[in-house]
Design an enzyme around this catalytic site. Structure first.
Site, PDB file in Angstrom:
ATOM      1  N   GLU A 158       0.808  -1.228   0.000  1.00 33.26           N
ATOM      2  CA  GLU A 158       0.000   0.000   0.000  1.00 33.26           C
ATOM      3  C   GLU A 158       0.839   1.276   0.000  1.00 33.26           C
ATOM      4  OE1 GLU A 158      -3.914  -0.712   2.496  1.00 33.26           O
ATOM      5  OE2 GLU A 158      -2.190  -1.518   3.569  1.00 33.26           O
TER       6      GLU A 158
ATOM      7  N   CYS B 134      -6.434  -6.071  -4.423  1.00 33.31           N
ATOM      8  CA  CYS B 134      -7.740  -6.059  -3.750  1.00 33.31           C
ATOM      9  C   CYS B 134      -8.313  -4.648  -3.621  1.00 33.31           C
ATOM     10  CB  CYS B 134      -7.670  -6.745  -2.389  1.00 33.31           C
ATOM     11  SG  CYS B 134      -6.606  -5.896  -1.226  1.00 33.31           S
TER      12      CYS B 134
ATOM     13  N   ASP C 237      -4.987   2.799  -1.155  1.00 35.24           N
ATOM     14  CA  ASP C 237      -3.965   3.519  -0.391  1.00 35.24           C
ATOM     15  C   ASP C 237      -2.708   3.749  -1.213  1.00 35.24           C
ATOM     16  OD1 ASP C 237      -4.982   4.279   2.139  1.00 35.24           O
ATOM     17  OD2 ASP C 237      -5.158   2.164   2.643  1.00 35.24           O
TER      18      ASP C 237
END
Ligand code: PEP
Ligand code: MG
Length: 557
Positions: free
Chosen positions: A432, A503, A456
């Protein structure tokens, strides 16, 4: 014809008849009372009555919609039992010698002001929930019906209202109501979430113009684009009708792909998994043909409650998820709290830059007991299916090594206690941050898999706050920098024996599916309604352009 543009919060096209929802506003006056003890008693009786009504609504929603949606009424009960709320109402009655109705209204107004200045959209929108709860108490005090239960005696009714409360939404007559439109509201309100779960088109933020249309008007609602047409002309009616028919045909077409493999024309395979926030989302994931769960956001178990879930409670939830998925892989992400996700059950320190603060794994390291309990519950659940554990916000080798050390300690503890757990649970990290991408060769040697958290990763790579609606033009997950980041992580994962998934929301972007396949991404995890469109895309592709795509992305060196 009147055309209005709002925010589409639940997809689909509905063509029907307007039913304006009007409410009997309860006009509250400030009245002096002498016997404040009697007034407090009157308030408490009304409160108990309101709680009983909420319990009934909870049961009804549980039956009709499932646990997740019913929780809204559990939350309303909690608000009504909240000591701050009650102390405020009773304090106002006592100190100002006033009637209960006035004390409830003043408390609501004070709380609304408090919520209004909150930066977090989600928290700000809870003002609507407080208002909903207070309206119920007022109705019990004044013996007036609380809900304008939207009368929908006509088929194909479209409810139009200033706003809808969650309780009104749950009570929509589903035989006749085919969509709703509101002048206010937002995409993250519980009402919008409910609309998506009920599966009816909905458009919010249409402004006051919506309230000037009339009962009985003909209306077309496009929940995807957010367009609403009142008394449409022939051309619009025909165009929208064709769009609706195409929508229905597409749904049928997609349904036929439920049990198909995700294989391209030239034989490349990819896993398509579902992102979920709790066990109650699993039926939809399976219904849409999910090959597994790519992200169970465990933090949702902690939100909206006064105490963190116990080890036993978590064990039951994780066990249920694994059993329901019946041997398919379930990736459970450890608590990713902090920044935009604040849990009432923890005391979060005020931070200047919460997105760069104590969040994800950092929060867990700062609260070792919470982390230990979650890992115990996860490992204990691991014997009931194919569990994988994923750590969020890993930004250094120390982060992953420390996470693994805590896990090893928990395993030793379980062994000493003779508690069984699965020895080969896969371990993964969320990628992230740009830092984690740049050390992804080293990270890959520590774990079994990566999962790209593109939400993120976008905000940290492009320095664009994901919560800030004014930064939409900068928050671009399709930016070449992001694609290069993903490519680097994928290459490093594969060279070092790990597999890699995505994801974040980007995984569902079918204009990039070919690119992800070209990079060798092994798994895409998306919300359940996005699974079948993604499968359709994968099946349609062949990777003959692979080298060209990779050359276009480049590596930056
Ligand atoms: C992400 O950052 O892409 C992600 C999947 O995590 P979350 O959206 O829960 O932060
Ligand atoms: Mg994230």
């Amino acid at each position: 014809m009147i055309t209005m543009q709002g925010k589409g919060v639940s997809c689909g096209i509905a063509m029907g008849t307007v039913r304006i929802l009007t409410r009997d506003e309860i006009n509250v006056k400030r009245i002096c009372v002498e016997d404040t003890a009697a007034e407090i008693k009157r308030y408490r009786i009304a409160k108990e009555k309101a709680l009983a009504q909420l319990n009934e609504l909870y049961k009804q929603a549980l039956k009709d919609l499932g646990e997740e949606d019913a929780l809204i009424f559990g939350m309303h009960c909690m608000m009504l039992e909240d000591p701050d709320y009650n102390n405020s109402v009773e304090g106002i009655i006592r100190r100002q010698s006033v009637n209960a109705e006035y004390a409830v209204s003043l408390t609501t107004e004070n709380l609304r002001r408090l919520f209004d200045v909150m930066e977090d959209d989600y928290i700000r929108e809870r003002a609507a929930d407080v208002q909903d709860v207070s309206r119920r108490v007022l109705s019990c005090l004044t013996y007036r019906a609380v809900e304008s239960r939207p009368a929908a005696e006509v088929k194909d009714t479209v409810i139009c209202a200033d706003d809808l409360s969650p309780s009104e939404t749950v009570q929509l007559d589903r035989n006749n109501v085919i969509a709703f439109c509101t002048a206010r509201g937002s995409a993250t309100s519980h009402t919008a979430i409910l609309a998506r779960n009920i599966g009816i088109p909905a458009v919010t933020c249409l402004g006051d113009g919506l309230l000037r249309i009339n009962d009985g008007d003909e209306i077309i609602v496009d929940g995807g684009s957010g367009m609403v047409y009142v008394n449409p002309d022939e051309v619009t009616r025909a165009a929208m009708s064709a769009k609706r028919d195409e929508d229905i045909r597409r749904k049928h077409r997609l349904h036929a792909l439920r049990d198909r493999d995700n294989i391209t024309q030239d034989g490349h395979r990819i896993n398509i998994y579902a992102n979920i926030s709790g066990v109650e989302d699993i039926p939809a994931a399976l219904e849409n043909g999910a090959g597994g769960i790519g992200l169970l956001r465990s933090e949702f178990l902690y939100l909206d409650r006064k105490e963190a879930p116990s080890e036993e409670e978590q064990l039951e939830i994780y066990r249920a998820a694994l059993e329901k998925m019946n041997g398919k892989r379930v990736i459970i992400r450890t608590l990713d709290i902090g920044a935009d996700k604040q849990a009432k059950c923890f005391r979060h320190e005020q931070e200047e830059n919460p997105a760069l603060g104590i969040r994800g794994i950092r929060f867990c390291f700062a609260h070792p007991e919470i982390f230990r309990i979650q890992l115990r519950a996860l490992l204990r659940a691991s014997v009931y299916g194919k569990l994988a554990i994923m750590f969020p916000m890993i930004s250094s080798l120390e982060d992953i090594r420390m996470s693994k050390a805590v896990m090893a300690q928990v395993k030793r503890e379980l062994e000493q206690q003779g508690i069984p757990y699965c020895k080969d649970v896969e371990i993964g990290v969320m990628i992230e941050t740009p830092g984690s991408v740049l050390i992804s060769d080293l990270l890959a040697r520590e774990v079994d898999f990566f999962s790209i958290g593109s939400n993120d990763l976008t905000q940290y790579t492009l320095a664009a706050d994901r919560q800030n609606p004014y930064l939409e033009q900068y928050f671009n997950p399709r930016h070449i920098a992001l694609l290069r980041m993903i490519r680097i992580a994928a290459d490093n994962a594969h060279r070092n024996g790990a597999w890699i998934g995505i994801c974040g929301e980007l995984a569902a972007d079918t204009s990039l599916t070919e690119t992800f396949l070209a990079m060798g991404i092994d798994e895409l995890s998306v919300s359940s309604p996005s699974i079948l469109p993604l499968r359709e895309k994968v099946i349609s592709l062949d990777l003959s352009r692979k080298e060209r795509i990779l050359a276009e992305i480049g590596t930056g060196v």
